[in-house]
Design an enzyme around this catalytic site. Sequence first.
Site, PDB file in Angstrom:
ATOM      1  CD  GLN A   1      -2.429  -1.262   2.715  1.00 40.10           C
ATOM      2  OE1 GLN A   1      -3.382  -0.556   3.044  1.00 40.10           O
ATOM      3  NE2 GLN A   1      -1.881  -2.112   3.545  1.00 40.10           N
TER       4      GLN A   1
ATOM      5  CB  CYS B   1      -0.326  18.466 -21.018  1.00 40.93           C
ATOM      6  SG  CYS B   1       1.222  18.387 -20.096  1.00 40.93           S
TER       7      CYS B   1
ATOM      8  CG  HIS C   1      -2.904   2.780  -1.928  1.00 42.86           C
ATOM      9  ND1 HIS C   1      -2.864   2.608  -0.577  1.00 42.86           N
ATOM     10  CD2 HIS C   1      -4.089   2.255  -2.329  1.00 42.86           C
ATOM     11  CE1 HIS C   1      -3.967   1.988  -0.166  1.00 42.86           C
ATOM     12  NE2 HIS C   1      -4.728   1.759  -1.209  1.00 42.86           N
TER      13      HIS C   1
ATOM     14  CB  THR D   1      -1.282  -2.864   6.705  1.00 39.84           C
ATOM     15  OG1 THR D   1      -2.516  -2.226   6.366  1.00 39.84           O
ATOM     16  CG2 THR D   1      -1.504  -4.351   6.776  1.00 39.84           C
TER      17      THR D   1
ATOM     18  CB  VAL E   1       3.065   6.024  -2.382  1.00 36.13           C
ATOM     19  CG1 VAL E   1       1.599   5.590  -2.477  1.00 36.13           C
ATOM     20  CG2 VAL E   1       3.253   6.987  -1.208  1.00 36.13           C
TER      21      VAL E   1
HETATM   22  P1  NAD Z   1      -1.473   2.984   8.514  1.00 39.92           P
HETATM   23  O1  NAD Z   1      -0.737   4.273   8.607  1.00 39.92           O
HETATM   24  O2  NAD Z   1      -2.944   3.002   8.528  1.00 39.92           O
HETATM   25  O3  NAD Z   1      -1.009   2.015   9.693  1.00 39.92           O
HETATM   26  C1  NAD Z   1       0.336   1.813  10.008  1.00 39.92           C
HETATM   27  C2  NAD Z   1       0.451   0.524  10.782  1.00 39.92           C
HETATM   28  O4  NAD Z   1       1.821   0.241  10.961  1.00 39.92           O
HETATM   29  C3  NAD Z   1      -0.194   0.583  12.188  1.00 39.92           C
HETATM   30  O5  NAD Z   1      -1.000  -0.560  12.367  1.00 39.92           O
HETATM   31  C4  NAD Z   1       1.018   0.563  13.123  1.00 39.92           C
HETATM   32  O6  NAD Z   1       0.753  -0.110  14.345  1.00 39.92           O
HETATM   33  C5  NAD Z   1       2.031  -0.192  12.289  1.00 39.92           C
HETATM   34  N1  NAD Z   1       3.440   0.075  12.615  1.00 39.92           N
HETATM   35  C6  NAD Z   1       3.987   1.181  13.159  1.00 39.92           C
HETATM   36  N2  NAD Z   1       5.315   1.018  13.286  1.00 39.92           N
HETATM   37  C7  NAD Z   1       5.615  -0.200  12.805  1.00 39.92           C
HETATM   38  C8  NAD Z   1       6.828  -0.942  12.656  1.00 39.92           C
HETATM   39  N3  NAD Z   1       8.011  -0.436  13.031  1.00 39.92           N
HETATM   40  N4  NAD Z   1       6.775  -2.177  12.113  1.00 39.92           N
HETATM   41  C9  NAD Z   1       5.579  -2.730  11.730  1.00 39.92           C
HETATM   42  N5  NAD Z   1       4.397  -2.064  11.848  1.00 39.92           N
HETATM   43  C10 NAD Z   1       4.431  -0.818  12.367  1.00 39.92           C
HETATM   44  O7  NAD Z   1      -0.888   2.287   7.246  1.00 39.92           O
HETATM   45  P2  NAD Z   1      -1.616   1.510   6.086  1.00 39.92           P
HETATM   46  O8  NAD Z   1      -2.401   0.409   6.658  1.00 39.92           O
HETATM   47  O9  NAD Z   1      -0.532   1.220   5.109  1.00 39.92           O
HETATM   48  O10 NAD Z   1      -2.661   2.548   5.421  1.00 39.92           O
HETATM   49  C11 NAD Z   1      -2.336   3.883   5.212  1.00 39.92           C
HETATM   50  C12 NAD Z   1      -2.293   4.365   3.776  1.00 39.92           C
HETATM   51  O11 NAD Z   1      -1.428   5.447   3.764  1.00 39.92           O
HETATM   52  C13 NAD Z   1      -1.690   3.390   2.829  1.00 39.92           C
HETATM   53  O12 NAD Z   1      -2.662   3.042   1.971  1.00 39.92           O
HETATM   54  C14 NAD Z   1      -0.568   4.132   2.095  1.00 39.92           C
HETATM   55  O13 NAD Z   1      -0.967   4.378   0.763  1.00 39.92           O
HETATM   56  C15 NAD Z   1      -0.480   5.450   2.748  1.00 39.92           C
HETATM   57  N6  NAD Z   1       0.837   5.766   3.345  1.00 39.92           N
HETATM   58  C16 NAD Z   1       1.981   5.334   2.763  1.00 39.92           C
HETATM   59  C17 NAD Z   1       3.196   5.623   3.342  1.00 39.92           C
HETATM   60  C18 NAD Z   1       4.451   5.115   2.656  1.00 39.92           C
HETATM   61  O14 NAD Z   1       4.468   4.971   1.438  1.00 39.92           O
HETATM   62  N7  NAD Z   1       5.511   4.803   3.404  1.00 39.92           N
HETATM   63  C19 NAD Z   1       3.264   6.357   4.521  1.00 39.92           C
HETATM   64  C20 NAD Z   1       2.061   6.795   5.098  1.00 39.92           C
HETATM   65  C21 NAD Z   1       0.851   6.486   4.487  1.00 39.92           C
HETATM   66 ZN    ZN Z   2       1.287  19.994 -18.568  1.00 38.13          ZN
END
Ligand code: NAD
Ligand code: ZN
Length: 271
Positions: free
Chosen positions: A102, A131, A120, A189, A104
């Site tokens: 999930q 464009c 995502h 997640t 990015v």
């Molecule tokens: P979320 O932010 O909803 O949840 C994060 C999860 O990670 C929590 O359950 C938390 O307890 C857990 N966590 C925290 N520290 C951790 C660690 N060290 N090791 C393992 N787990 C840990 O994340 P989500 O479920 O991915 O959903 C959020 C959406 O936000 C995603 O769809 C994504 O597109 C986007 N997002 C992406 C990024 C990125 O690309 N790094 C960052 C923030 C949000």
């Molecule tokens: Zn353009």
Amino acid sequence: MSDLIERSADILATARYAVALTGAGISVESGIPPFRGPGGLWEKIDPMKYAHIDAFLDDPETVWNVLIKNMKTVLDTAQPNPGHIALVDLERLGILKTVITQNVDGLHQMAGNGDVLEFHGNFAWQSCLDCSRRIETALVDLTRIPPRCSCGGILRPDCVFFGEMIPHEALIRSQHVSASCDAMLVIGTSAMVQPAATMPFIAKDNGAVIIEINPEPTPLTSRISDLPLLGDAGSIMPRLVKAIRRRIPPPSQPITPPPMTKHRKAHDTIA
Ligand code: NAD
Ligand code: ZN
């Protein structure tokens, strides 16, 4: 915990087709804040106000200032951590076949995983709203917010905002690999964002063992996780890989002939 790691290693060492579903948590130890949970962005901002496509189209300047500019600063320099690297080790051991992410941030690809399905999108690129020209995020000039394309159109990241469709191929292949795997690692997640959160249910319904790595319980933990490993991905994942390596015999050595002595020559035959 060590018992759960050992049992997870038993499953993965014999898995025919393992898949990982990752979320923002796996990148926390790379310095990227998650959305939910302690230290998450949602403690500071309202997602629907800033991460919804309607919010972006209504007021791109604010969304760039509050959300996207900070993401660019953090993601431009982020590097994979031991959690990402452990997934590459699992792929090289022939166990892990696909990563559904999930995230990015592009860190799975940077670490070296070969088959990464980006649910995502990817923040590494921006598209012009007028464009459709694409430009690398690292090259975007932030002196003017919102940043613009050479045609004057506003740039947007190639990520999926709330309210937008999941890229078709990523969705279809994710559903397919989730239904085909015999073990799914669900790492970092909160399992709150749909439809990504349905992938572990698809896997479970098709008989896969669900191994969850997260420092906090999630809605999956009591419902479908067979092996909940409570902890940070950066410390649990390398321990798991180590336990798996102990179960996999090292590649067999080529059979080398015994060294020749002065009493025995290559053309000697043994009676
Ligand atoms: P979320 O932010 O909803 O949840 C994060 C999860 O990670 C929590 O359950 C938390 O307890 C857990 N966590 C925290 N520290 C951790 C660690 N060290 N090791 C393992 N787990 C840990 O994340 P989500 O479920 O991915 O959903 C959020 C959406 O936000 C995603 O769809 C994504 O597109 C986007 N997002 C992406 C990024 C990125 O690309 N790094 C960052 C923030 C949000
Ligand atoms: Zn353009």
